[in-house]
Design an enzyme around this catalytic site. Sequence first.
Site, PDB file in Angstrom:
ATOM      1  N   GLY A 142       0.863  -1.179   0.000  1.00 49.96           N
ATOM      2  CA  GLY A 142       0.000   0.000   0.000  1.00 49.96           C
ATOM      3  C   GLY A 142       0.899   1.228   0.000  1.00 49.96           C
ATOM      4  N   ARG A 143       0.487   2.233   0.759  1.00 53.22           N
ATOM      5  CA  ARG A 143       1.246   3.495   0.769  1.00 53.22           C
ATOM      6  C   ARG A 143       2.693   3.271   1.220  1.00 53.22           C
ATOM      7  NH1 ARG A 143      -4.262   5.049   2.785  1.00 53.22           N
ATOM      8  NH2 ARG A 143      -3.626   3.640   4.451  1.00 53.22           N
ATOM      9  N   ILE A 144       2.865   2.631   2.385  1.00 50.81           N
ATOM     10  CA  ILE A 144       4.219   2.519   2.948  1.00 50.81           C
ATOM     11  C   ILE A 144       5.030   1.454   2.194  1.00 50.81           C
ATOM     12  CG2 ILE A 144       5.575   1.995   5.022  1.00 50.81           C
ATOM     13  CD1 ILE A 144       3.129   3.150   6.634  1.00 50.81           C
ATOM     14  N   ARG A 146      -3.195  -8.015  -1.689  1.00 49.41           N
ATOM     15  CA  ARG A 146      -4.461  -8.631  -2.118  1.00 49.41           C
ATOM     16  C   ARG A 146      -4.787  -8.263  -3.559  1.00 49.41           C
ATOM     17  NH1 ARG A 146      -7.844  -6.572   2.943  1.00 49.41           N
ATOM     18  NH2 ARG A 146      -6.912  -4.686   2.087  1.00 49.41           N
ATOM     19  N   THR A 147      -4.381  -7.046  -3.959  1.00 51.93           N
ATOM     20  CA  THR A 147      -4.707  -6.586  -5.322  1.00 51.93           C
ATOM     21  C   THR A 147      -3.425  -6.139  -6.031  1.00 51.93           C
ATOM     22  OG1 THR A 147      -5.121  -4.393  -4.417  1.00 51.93           O
ATOM     23  CG2 THR A 147      -7.050  -5.801  -4.733  1.00 51.93           C
ATOM     24  N   THR A 179       8.003  -2.935  10.252  1.00 44.80           N
ATOM     25  CA  THR A 179       7.563  -1.629  10.753  1.00 44.80           C
ATOM     26  C   THR A 179       6.041  -1.540  10.658  1.00 44.80           C
ATOM     27  OG1 THR A 179       7.830  -0.599   8.577  1.00 44.80           O
ATOM     28  CG2 THR A 179       9.699  -0.434  10.100  1.00 44.80           C
ATOM     29  N   ARG A 211       2.958  -4.047  12.201  1.00 43.44           N
ATOM     30  CA  ARG A 211       2.436  -4.291  13.546  1.00 43.44           C
ATOM     31  C   ARG A 211       3.077  -5.562  14.098  1.00 43.44           C
ATOM     32  NH1 ARG A 211       1.284   0.224  13.876  1.00 43.44           N
ATOM     33  NH2 ARG A 211      -0.764   1.202  14.145  1.00 43.44           N
ATOM     34  N   GLU A 270       3.402  -4.388  23.154  1.00 40.53           N
ATOM     35  CA  GLU A 270       4.155  -3.170  23.476  1.00 40.53           C
ATOM     36  C   GLU A 270       3.660  -2.541  24.776  1.00 40.53           C
ATOM     37  OE1 GLU A 270       4.003  -0.562  20.086  1.00 40.53           O
ATOM     38  OE2 GLU A 270       4.730  -2.114  18.751  1.00 40.53           O
ATOM     39  N   HIS A 281       9.104   1.551  18.425  1.00 42.27           N
ATOM     40  CA  HIS A 281       7.938   2.024  17.662  1.00 42.27           C
ATOM     41  C   HIS A 281       8.052   3.520  17.319  1.00 42.27           C
ATOM     42  CE1 HIS A 281       3.439   1.088  16.799  1.00 42.27           C
ATOM     43  NE2 HIS A 281       3.942   1.934  15.916  1.00 42.27           N
ATOM     44  N   ILE A 282       9.055   3.832  16.500  1.00 44.66           N
ATOM     45  CA  ILE A 282       9.295   5.238  16.133  1.00 44.66           C
ATOM     46  C   ILE A 282       9.143   5.466  14.627  1.00 44.66           C
ATOM     47  CG2 ILE A 282      10.761   5.828  18.104  1.00 44.66           C
ATOM     48  CD1 ILE A 282      13.225   5.340  16.234  1.00 44.66           C
ATOM     49  N   GLY A 283       8.387   4.577  13.961  1.00 48.46           N
ATOM     50  CA  GLY A 283       8.234   4.686  12.506  1.00 48.46           C
ATOM     51  C   GLY A 283       7.845   6.082  12.040  1.00 48.46           C
TER      52      GLY A 283
HETATM   53  P1  NAP Z   1      -2.174   0.598   3.373  1.00 45.10           P
HETATM   54  O1  NAP Z   1      -1.895   1.673   2.373  1.00 45.10           O
HETATM   55  O2  NAP Z   1      -3.572   0.286   3.727  1.00 45.10           O
HETATM   56  O3  NAP Z   1      -1.415  -0.729   2.860  1.00 45.10           O
HETATM   57  C1  NAP Z   1      -1.639  -1.975   3.420  1.00 45.10           C
HETATM   58  C2  NAP Z   1      -1.218  -3.030   2.431  1.00 45.10           C
HETATM   59  O4  NAP Z   1      -1.403  -4.328   3.043  1.00 45.10           O
HETATM   60  C3  NAP Z   1      -2.031  -3.067   1.144  1.00 45.10           C
HETATM   61  O5  NAP Z   1      -1.165  -3.305   0.053  1.00 45.10           O
HETATM   62  C4  NAP Z   1      -2.957  -4.270   1.322  1.00 45.10           C
HETATM   63  O6  NAP Z   1      -3.323  -4.905   0.131  1.00 45.10           O
HETATM   64  C5  NAP Z   1      -2.044  -5.174   2.110  1.00 45.10           C
HETATM   65  N1  NAP Z   1      -2.774  -6.238   2.794  1.00 45.10           N
HETATM   66  C6  NAP Z   1      -3.760  -6.136   3.698  1.00 45.10           C
HETATM   67  N2  NAP Z   1      -4.178  -7.359   4.098  1.00 45.10           N
HETATM   68  C7  NAP Z   1      -3.414  -8.237   3.415  1.00 45.10           C
HETATM   69  C8  NAP Z   1      -3.372  -9.650   3.356  1.00 45.10           C
HETATM   70  N3  NAP Z   1      -4.180 -10.397   4.114  1.00 45.10           N
HETATM   71  N4  NAP Z   1      -2.476 -10.233   2.526  1.00 45.10           N
HETATM   72  C9  NAP Z   1      -1.644  -9.478   1.765  1.00 45.10           C
HETATM   73  N5  NAP Z   1      -1.637  -8.125   1.785  1.00 45.10           N
HETATM   74  C10 NAP Z   1      -2.524  -7.526   2.587  1.00 45.10           C
HETATM   75  O7  NAP Z   1      -1.448   0.943   4.757  1.00 45.10           O
HETATM   76  P2  NAP Z   1      -0.103   1.779   4.981  1.00 45.10           P
HETATM   77  O8  NAP Z   1      -0.428   3.214   5.128  1.00 45.10           O
HETATM   78  O9  NAP Z   1       0.890   1.372   3.963  1.00 45.10           O
HETATM   79  O10 NAP Z   1       0.300   1.223   6.422  1.00 45.10           O
HETATM   80  C11 NAP Z   1       0.600  -0.153   6.589  1.00 45.10           C
HETATM   81  C12 NAP Z   1       0.692  -0.505   8.071  1.00 45.10           C
HETATM   82  O11 NAP Z   1       1.879   0.050   8.616  1.00 45.10           O
HETATM   83  C13 NAP Z   1      -0.435   0.110   8.930  1.00 45.10           C
HETATM   84  O12 NAP Z   1      -1.561  -0.744   8.961  1.00 45.10           O
HETATM   85  C14 NAP Z   1       0.209   0.241  10.292  1.00 45.10           C
HETATM   86  O13 NAP Z   1      -0.135  -0.871  11.069  1.00 45.10           O
HETATM   87  C15 NAP Z   1       1.699   0.222  10.009  1.00 45.10           C
HETATM   88  N6  NAP Z   1       2.375   1.479  10.395  1.00 45.10           N
HETATM   89  C16 NAP Z   1       3.351   1.448  11.355  1.00 45.10           C
HETATM   90  C17 NAP Z   1       4.040   2.597  11.695  1.00 45.10           C
HETATM   91  C18 NAP Z   1       5.130   2.585  12.711  1.00 45.10           C
HETATM   92  O14 NAP Z   1       5.242   3.546  13.471  1.00 45.10           O
HETATM   93  N7  NAP Z   1       5.964   1.572  12.761  1.00 45.10           N
HETATM   94  C19 NAP Z   1       3.732   3.825  11.059  1.00 45.10           C
HETATM   95  C20 NAP Z   1       2.735   3.814  10.097  1.00 45.10           C
HETATM   96  C21 NAP Z   1       2.060   2.640   9.754  1.00 45.10           C
HETATM   97  P3  NAP Z   1      -4.360  -4.203  -0.901  1.00 45.10           P
HETATM   98  O15 NAP Z   1      -3.707  -2.921  -1.336  1.00 45.10           O
HETATM   99  O16 NAP Z   1      -4.456  -5.166  -2.019  1.00 45.10           O
HETATM  100  O17 NAP Z   1      -5.618  -3.981  -0.136  1.00 45.10           O
END
Ligand code: NAP
Length: 312
Positions: A148-150, A170-171, A228, A230, A259, A277-279
Amino acid sequence: MSYPVLIAAELKGLLEPDQFAGLDVTWLPTDRPIGKGDWVAIVPLLSRWVGGTELKHLPKLRIVANCAVGYDNVDVVAAEMRKVIVTNTPDVLTDATADLTWTLILACARRIVEAIDLVRGGQWGGWHPEQLLGLELRGRTLGLFGAGRIGQAVGRRALPFGLRIIYAARTPKPEFERDTGAVRVDWARLLDESDILSLHAPSTPETKGMVNRDTLVRMKPGAILVNTARGDLIREEALAIALEQGRLGAAGLDVYTDEPAIHARLRAAPRTVLLPHIGSATHDTRRKMAAIAVANVQAILKGEPPLTPVFR
Ligand code: NAP
């Protein structure tokens, strides 16, 4: 008229007074439970569980404006049943988290923690041709679980390092594939082929424990695991054992299952880079996260659509 709202007390220093104009704020420290009351909005940190009981105590609640992009700390089904909107803080933390992921990748690949310990411990005996040899990145494979975004931002940063990119999501992501040459694979192939496996999927019932004893065995000997996303995506004891046995090259972690506790065996395991947890922890990003969370509250209270609802 001012609206009674609950905001995590730890966000106070990141907000300007004009951002909570019209709000009657109760600042709620993380270690204090949510009491019963007539608050119409809550802005929690990701460390606060907002579930059925908490929602029941807040009968007038209209929005949970989570100050994080992940929302696994909110019972979204219970919220939906009570017609409470849930929002998160996407996009603004993408670059900071992708940068931190690269900090972990490089620190693992080049054994930075061991190197710092050597110098600080006064043990360094001078340049040696076989000292602290690490993993050359060029030509290796970076596997992204979640694109996704990250995940995509991490992938885009991989090009100058000469890494080949594979991903599981997933997509399909055609634009990402076109820009980076990334290839979409299934989870099994991601495990088999990644020299560096980086996790970027949310914590859901499907993703919890995906990295476990069985899947760790499938990873390449000497591979690097970075998380980074969960903590509960990984079974921590199984990871500790893989590191102790030298099957895995290194693990770079920013997040943990329970945590701020870290599994004792994982904390003691060799070849880890463990961060607290400083992402998203940059001045700019944390201010933007707090601002978006409160802006979501303001929008709902004005009768406008939320800026960043978790479900569109
Ligand atoms: P996002 O844009 O929603 O991206 C999530 C990705 O995970 C998407 O590509 C999604 O696929 C994929 N996904 C979800 N369920 C899946 C599964 N069962 N099998 C395979 N792929 C799957 O979220 P984001 O903004 O990138 O953030 C991702 C995660 O990073 C957050 O949920 C958060 O927990 C974590 N995070 C941590 C920190 C930190 O401080 N360490 C900071 C920010 C975020 P689709 O695109 O096909 O739906």
